[in-house]
Design an enzyme around this catalytic site. Structure first.
Site, mmCIF file in Angstrom:
data_model
loop_
_atom_site.group_PDB
_atom_site.id
_atom_site.type_symbol
_atom_site.label_atom_id
_atom_site.label_comp_id
_atom_site.label_asym_id
_atom_site.label_seq_id
_atom_site.Cartn_x
_atom_site.Cartn_y
_atom_site.Cartn_z
ATOM 1 N N ALA A 95 53.706 -20.081 -14.136
ATOM 2 C CA ALA A 95 54.809 -19.865 -13.206
ATOM 3 C C ALA A 95 55.378 -21.209 -12.775
ATOM 4 C CB ALA A 95 54.307 -19.097 -11.983
ATOM 5 N N MET A 96 56.613 -21.188 -12.270
ATOM 6 C CA MET A 96 57.223 -22.410 -11.735
ATOM 7 C C MET A 96 58.059 -22.045 -10.520
ATOM 8 S SD MET A 96 57.772 -25.647 -11.756
ATOM 9 C CE MET A 96 58.832 -26.430 -10.534
ATOM 10 N N GLU A 97 57.896 -22.864 -9.454
ATOM 11 C CA GLU A 97 58.471 -22.498 -8.154
ATOM 12 C C GLU A 97 59.894 -23.001 -7.936
ATOM 13 O OE1 GLU A 97 56.023 -24.807 -8.621
ATOM 14 O OE2 GLU A 97 56.163 -26.445 -7.183
ATOM 15 N N ASN A 98 60.762 -23.009 -8.977
ATOM 16 C CA ASN A 98 62.150 -23.441 -8.747
ATOM 17 C C ASN A 98 62.655 -22.763 -7.479
ATOM 18 O OD1 ASN A 98 62.257 -24.438 -11.617
ATOM 19 N ND2 ASN A 98 62.085 -22.241 -11.962
ATOM 20 N N HIS A 130 51.018 -17.967 -4.595
ATOM 21 C CA HIS A 130 51.009 -19.426 -4.779
ATOM 22 C C HIS A 130 52.445 -19.959 -4.844
ATOM 23 C CE1 HIS A 130 49.211 -23.183 -6.630
ATOM 24 N NE2 HIS A 130 50.476 -23.304 -7.023
ATOM 25 N N GLU A 131 53.270 -19.304 -5.655
ATOM 26 C CA GLU A 131 54.652 -19.781 -5.810
ATOM 27 C C GLU A 131 55.440 -19.604 -4.512
ATOM 28 O OE1 GLU A 131 55.020 -21.497 -8.489
ATOM 29 O OE2 GLU A 131 53.110 -20.723 -9.228
ATOM 30 N N HIS A 134 54.866 -22.345 -2.074
ATOM 31 C CA HIS A 134 55.589 -23.589 -2.379
ATOM 32 C C HIS A 134 56.940 -23.667 -1.662
ATOM 33 C CE1 HIS A 134 52.938 -25.653 -5.017
ATOM 34 N NE2 HIS A 134 53.001 -24.804 -6.025
ATOM 35 N N GLU A 153 49.938 -28.557 -4.048
ATOM 36 C CA GLU A 153 49.131 -27.666 -4.887
ATOM 37 C C GLU A 153 47.863 -27.181 -4.179
ATOM 38 O OE1 GLU A 153 50.512 -26.330 -7.122
ATOM 39 O OE2 GLU A 153 52.072 -27.714 -7.776
HETATM 40 ZN ZN LIG Z 1 51.736 -24.852 -7.662
#
Ligand SMILES: [Zn+2]
EC number: 3.4.11.2
Length: 689
Positions: A95-98, A130-131, A134, A153
């Site tokens: 995953a990525m938190e853009n 988690h995302e 962020h 993180e």
């Molecule tokens: Zn992260």
């Protein structure tokens, strides 16, 4: 200039933000909104391929409750009023938190309620949490640089459990944090390394990638959890609120975090006046590894001595590093008091202090247990008599009076202390006898992790069969309570237990487990419409493939290539790696390096890992394949990577060096402990029968 057939899109201005959080997507996906009638339901969306429409509903609804909780807990609004989430079919990360557009691998968020295993969904929910975390830790407040990546993180890895625990209290997520995160971090942190939370010499892209590891994530989260118990829940919450509010749109250092937590702690007053958060935290963030706390009782004087030293596999080497000292919060309870909720420190083992002595008002025949609910990031060793008292109590009908997290901690500490040579294996095996009456998931996770390690290490030796029989005896009572069917009425812990215990029983070659698995597999091969219950699938596919030939293997491969749901694809992919036939292993490896259009790029490495996990002896096949296809592998995986990024090869080289040193360490371990373990299993067997 006039452009034909072109569209122009104008985006709203973003808030002040760091460049790595920017993302945009071009796609023809369809969207779904959450059905929860909470705030932001209009703009809380999941985008998927058309064929996956509505597969994201379960995750989306859970996700919105989790996101709402975080918003409410932190009391700082997300300045971006929408939360788009995209399930990306082929994505190298999970995953990525853009900011405003989180991207996920499909398997993280797209489920089928009857096909997707419970563990897979639970991991998906925690990844989403988690995302979301962020939003505040990373996006609104960004770490000053990657060397302190734990500021985002570590906090996100803590909140991924904490937030889900608040939304779903019966799931016991903070208990699971200990076995999934803290114990996993300590395992890796036991090696001889000098990696610290506040990274050193971080600058090049290579060194930045290297610090996005277990130290920033799992260790960071574990140290943060320890701190939350040291200063108390209210001070922790108020401090974080003030940190996020005051540092919004800014770059933060650990000192900023300490400053805000210190002032909220001063208001709540749980920390002794002569101690500071900065002082405590820096002993954990600026030093590698973690301490072993040794408790030695003097049964004549009714006192105990507590001392500290760095825990390490290689306890004799590198003398200078074992001189490291930490500020250690000490919590404990006794057989007489049995208070497993007293997580506030009773004593501090000070950084300058080698050891200290304290009185203990209990009978010399009753135990003492340190590190309540394993809130501290350290292991505990006792004198042999105290270990025996704990083992005796665990084997009695009163064993549930020891908190389940402490039962998990005792098992994990004892087996790892034995692995490193601090105590004899007889102590660990003696303690583990009580598992015949264990019913809770968390202690079983700790036990299974350690049993798996021994099973792997003993593979191919004359002791392995005896060890497996011993493990089977421990698993048997739980195994008998469970079944291979799926039931909607079971709670989440029962479902997780089912997968864990049945998988492990098959792993240690329980005849019944293997027979049932094989018949479920045969049934599914002949009647493809009959699905295997979701929580037993992972090992049924594996055992079925392991005991069958090429015809079935190609049939399963065919089902994989015709499956659209990624969680199901991943299970089939993993199962195919369990074959023992060299021809099939080679075809499978071949598939990982060819451009077969149905194999996603993200699955190439998964194929190699599935083969490595499948059977111990498969390692030789993989090495041989890599040796004879090196040129092609380099072409496929590395060419683009090497161009312009030659320095990144350094991290690959580091990983190879690490793997080699682990392998050498394992050979040493077998030489050293094999005779002792053989003796212990024989001895435990005598006690059982
Ligand atoms: Zn992260």
């Amino acid at each position: 200039m006039l452009f034909v057939n072109r569209n122009e899109y104008i985006f709203e201005a973003t808030p002040r933000m760091s460049t790595y959080q920017l993302g945009w997507a071009m796609h023809d996906f369809v969207s779904e909104s959450s059905t929860n009638h909470l705030r932001f339901s209009q703009s809380f969306r999941m985008w998927t391929r058309r064929s996956m429409n509505h597969r994201g509903s379960i995750a989306l609804n859970q996700g919105q409750s989790i996101y709402s909780f975080l918003n409410h807990w932190l009391l700082v609004d997300n300045p971006i009023p929408k939360m788009d989430q995209i399930a990306v079919p082929d994505f190298n990360f999970h995953a990525m938190e853009n900011w405003g557009m989180i991207t996920y691998r499909e398997s993280v968020v797209l489920y089928d309620d009857w096909l997707t295993p419970t563990r897979n969904m639970l991991d998906g929910f925690t990844t989403m949490a988690h995302e979301y975390a962020h939003t505040w830790f990373g996006n609104l407040v960004t770490p000053a640089f990657w060397d302190v990546a734990w500021l985002k993180e570590g906090l996100a890895s803590y909140f991924q459990y904490f937030a889900v625990s608040m939304v779903q209290p019966t799931w016991r997520m903070m208990d699971k944090f200990v076995v999934d995160t803290l114990q996993a971090a300590m395992l890796l942190d036991s090696a001889d390394h000098d990696r610290v939370m506040n990274g050193r010499n971080v600058g090049s892209p290579n060194s930045i990638m290297a610090v996005l590891d277990f130290v920033s994530y799992k260790k960071g989260a574990s140290v943060i959890r320890m701190l939350s118990h040291v200063i108390g829940e209210s001070a922790f919450r108020d401090g974080l609120r003030s940190y996020v509010k005051n540092m919004s749109y800014d770059a933060a250092t650990p000192h900023d975090l300490y400053r805000h937590l210190q002032s909220s702690t001063d208001n709540h007053g749980q920390l002794p006046r002569n101690m500071s958060i900065k002082g405590i935290m820096e002993s954990w963030t600026n030093q590698p590894g973690y301490p072993l706390v040794t408790v030695t009782r003097n049964y004549d004087t009714g006192t105990f001595i507590v001392s500290q030293k760095r825990f390490r596999w290689n306890k004799t080497g590198g003398q200078s590093q074992s001189e490291l000292k930490w500020w250690i919060p000490l919590t404990f309870t006794t057989e007489t008091a049995r208070n497993f909720s007293a997580v506030k420190p009773r004593y501090w083992l000070k950084r300058k202090c080698e050891n200290f002595t304290a009185p203990l008002n209990i009978s010399s025949s009753r135990w003492i247990i340190f590190n309540i609910q394993q809130t501290g990031y350290y292991r505990v060793n006792y004198d042999e008599d105290n270990w025996k008292m704990i083992a005796r109590y665990l084997s009695s009908k009163d064993f549930l009076k020891i908190h389940r997290v402490n039962r998990a901690a005792l098992i994990d500490d004892a087996f790892n202390l034995a692995r490193a040579g601090y105590i004899d294996y007889s102590i660990a095996f003696n303690l583990s006898k009580y598992l015949v009456q264990e019913i809770d998931y968390e202690p079983w996770v700790a036990a299974v992790n350690n049993l798996k390690f021994l099973n792997n290490m003993l593979s191919g030796t004359r002791v392995q069969r005896a060890f497996q029989e011993h493990a089977n005896r421990l698993l048997q009572p739980m195994y008998k309570q469970l079944n291979f069917t799926d039931s909607k009425d079971e709670d989440i812990n029962a479902k997780l237990n089912k997968e864990l215990i049945l998988t492990t029983s098959c792993l240690v070659r329980s005849v019944d487990c293997l027979n049932v698995s094989e018949s479920l597999f045969r049934n599914w091969i002949t009647k493809p419409n009959e699905t295997i219950p979701r929580d037993v699938k992972s090992f049924v596919y594996c055992e079925g493939i392991r005991s069958s030939g090429g015809k079935d293997w190609y049939l399963v491969m065919d089902r994989w290539l015709n499956t659209d749901l990624q969680t199901e694809q991943d299970l089939l992919l993993q199962g195919l790696g369990c074959t023992r036939e060299s021809e099939l292993i080679n075809s499978y490896l071949e598939l990982s390096v060819t451009d077969e259009q149905n194999v996603r790029k993200q699955q190439r490495m998964m194929i190699v890992n599935a083969i490595l996990d499948g059977n111990v002896e498969n390692v030789d096949h993989v090495l041989e394949f890599v040796r004879s296809n090196l040129q092609r592998i380099i072409e496929l995986y590395l060419r683009a990577f090497i161009q312009g990024h030659s320095e990144q090869l350094g991290s690959t080289l580091d990983a190879a060096k690490k793997a080699l040193s682990v392998a050498l360490k394992n050979v040493e371990w077998i030489k050293k402990y094999l005779p002792g373990i053989g003796k212990n299993i024989f001895w435990v067997k005598m006690v059982f029968e």
